[in-house]
Design an enzyme around this catalytic site. Structure first.
Site, mmCIF file in Angstrom:
data_model
loop_
_atom_site.group_PDB
_atom_site.id
_atom_site.type_symbol
_atom_site.label_atom_id
_atom_site.label_comp_id
_atom_site.label_asym_id
_atom_site.label_seq_id
_atom_site.Cartn_x
_atom_site.Cartn_y
_atom_site.Cartn_z
ATOM 1 N N LYS A 13 -5.968 -77.515 58.714
ATOM 2 C CA LYS A 13 -4.836 -78.387 59.046
ATOM 3 C C LYS A 13 -3.505 -77.754 58.626
ATOM 4 O O LYS A 13 -2.570 -77.685 59.409
ATOM 5 C CB LYS A 13 -4.970 -79.744 58.331
ATOM 6 C CG LYS A 13 -6.250 -80.498 58.663
ATOM 7 C CD LYS A 13 -6.344 -81.818 57.911
ATOM 8 C CE LYS A 13 -6.382 -81.700 56.399
ATOM 9 N NZ LYS A 13 -7.578 -81.024 55.851
ATOM 10 N N ARG A 88 -5.625 -90.801 55.415
ATOM 11 C CA ARG A 88 -6.964 -90.384 55.017
ATOM 12 C C ARG A 88 -7.903 -91.569 54.856
ATOM 13 O O ARG A 88 -9.076 -91.387 54.580
ATOM 14 C CB ARG A 88 -6.873 -89.675 53.674
ATOM 15 C CG ARG A 88 -7.068 -88.161 53.763
ATOM 16 C CD ARG A 88 -6.942 -87.665 52.340
ATOM 17 N NE ARG A 88 -7.509 -86.372 52.107
ATOM 18 C CZ ARG A 88 -6.815 -85.243 52.081
ATOM 19 N NH1 ARG A 88 -5.543 -85.231 52.371
ATOM 20 N NH2 ARG A 88 -7.419 -84.108 51.783
ATOM 21 N N ARG A 123 -9.676 -69.187 49.864
ATOM 22 C CA ARG A 123 -8.330 -69.748 50.055
ATOM 23 C C ARG A 123 -7.420 -69.402 48.890
ATOM 24 O O ARG A 123 -7.803 -69.479 47.727
ATOM 25 C CB ARG A 123 -8.393 -71.272 50.207
ATOM 26 C CG ARG A 123 -6.990 -71.890 50.191
ATOM 27 C CD ARG A 123 -6.863 -73.170 50.955
ATOM 28 N NE ARG A 123 -7.482 -74.312 50.312
ATOM 29 C CZ ARG A 123 -7.407 -75.553 50.791
ATOM 30 N NH1 ARG A 123 -6.748 -75.788 51.918
ATOM 31 N NH2 ARG A 123 -8.003 -76.536 50.168
ATOM 32 N N ARG A 156 -6.373 -72.928 44.104
ATOM 33 C CA ARG A 156 -6.270 -74.337 43.718
ATOM 34 C C ARG A 156 -7.459 -74.727 42.848
ATOM 35 O O ARG A 156 -8.592 -74.397 43.162
ATOM 36 C CB ARG A 156 -6.241 -75.220 44.975
ATOM 37 C CG ARG A 156 -4.848 -75.497 45.466
ATOM 38 C CD ARG A 156 -4.832 -76.128 46.825
ATOM 39 N NE ARG A 156 -5.660 -77.322 46.925
ATOM 40 C CZ ARG A 156 -5.755 -78.066 48.026
ATOM 41 N NH1 ARG A 156 -5.078 -77.719 49.107
ATOM 42 N NH2 ARG A 156 -6.525 -79.125 48.050
ATOM 43 N N ARG A 167 -15.116 -83.335 47.646
ATOM 44 C CA ARG A 167 -14.064 -83.676 48.617
ATOM 45 C C ARG A 167 -14.653 -83.856 50.011
ATOM 46 O O ARG A 167 -14.206 -84.706 50.775
ATOM 47 C CB ARG A 167 -12.979 -82.588 48.609
ATOM 48 C CG ARG A 167 -12.134 -82.652 47.336
ATOM 49 C CD ARG A 167 -11.426 -81.343 47.053
ATOM 50 N NE ARG A 167 -10.499 -80.976 48.098
ATOM 51 C CZ ARG A 167 -10.140 -79.727 48.358
ATOM 52 N NH1 ARG A 167 -10.627 -78.723 47.631
ATOM 53 N NH2 ARG A 167 -9.295 -79.475 49.328
#
Ligand code: ADP
Ligand code: ADP
Ligand code: ZN
Length: 212
Positions: A13, A88, A123, A156, A167
């Protein structure tokens, strides 16, 4: 153009939002980035959000809705915006509708959990502007620093494999139902997220009927 990017954590996203926002000259509103900035600045919101985020849980709806209301009211949103990572929950989506924040299109970036779990280990994000990179699929031009702002690239905390799984669970339990919500409003389009970044962008632009 008012656009929502829906999709699991790591679906792409943020990556796509950045590309489309530059092309359309509209801002991206990423609640995740706004919350991480609040944590860095040790604001009241940041202090409240941190424990949820570290545990891979959703931050309460009222906190999120306050952030979004404040952000969409700013001058730079008058020609449109991209919502990345919000809404969300059905409650968030309903609240946006009730407030008259009427979206033109909702794109759901579709991808399997197994692909995401592999992707997330690579990431890296900019600690200053939140831009997203990947060690192989989307490396920065210069090692360790952000192309856009020169900020430091970090991992992160919530991208640790266990938290990613948590998640994903939260996504399936609380966020995936938004597809049905927007389908009923006739706004939903599906995008195959399991392709190279440029191919996803091509499909996103085609879905929005924007010239490549
Ligand atoms: P990703 O892009 O990997 O899905 P985000 O940056 O969007 O991650 O979100 C990171 C965390 O911030 C979430 O796990 C959640 O704790 C919190 N968060 C972000 N946006 C929302 C939202 N709209 N509602 C509730 N929590 C949110
Ligand atoms: P989200 O905002 O949905 O959580 P990101 O845009 O941050 O997801 O992407 C998650 C990770 O996957 C990042 O490291 C990003 O560089 C990488 N990525 C994004 N899109 C693709 C893609 N199409 N193929 C491979 N890697 C991707
Ligand atoms: Zn940056």
């Amino acid at each position: 153009m008012k656009l929502i990017l829906l999709g699991a954590p790591g679906a792409g996203k943020g990556t796509q939002a950045e590309i489309i926002a530059a092309k359309l000259r509209i801002p991206t509103i990423s609640t995740g980035n706004i919350l991480r900035e609040a944590i860095r600045n040790e604001t009241q919101t940041g202090l409240e959000a941190k424990r949820y985020m570290d545990g891979g849980m959703l931050v309460p709806d009222d906190v999120i809705l306050g952030i979004v209301a404040e952000r969409v009211a700013r001058e730079d949103c008058k020609n449109g915006f991209i919502l990345d990572g919000v809404p969300r929950t059905i409650a968030q989506a309903q609240a946006l509708e009730d407030k008259g924040v009427c979206m033109d299109c909702v794109l759901s970036i579709e991808i399997d959990d197994a692909v995401i779990e592999r992707r997330m280990t690579g990431r890296r994000v900019c600690a200053s502007c939140g831009a997203s990179y990947h060690v192989t699929a989307h490396p920065p031009r210069a090692g360790g620093v952000c192309d856009a702002c020169g900020g430091e690239l970090i991992i992160r905390k919530d991208d640790a494999p266990d938290t990613v799984r948590q998640r994903l669970k939260v996504f399936h339990e609380q966020t995936e139902a938004l597809k049905g919500f927007y389908e009923k409003l006739g706004k939903l389009k599906l995008i195959n997220g399991d392709q190279p970044i440029e191919a996803v962008t091509r499909d996103v632009l085609a879905a929005l009927e924007i010239a490549q």
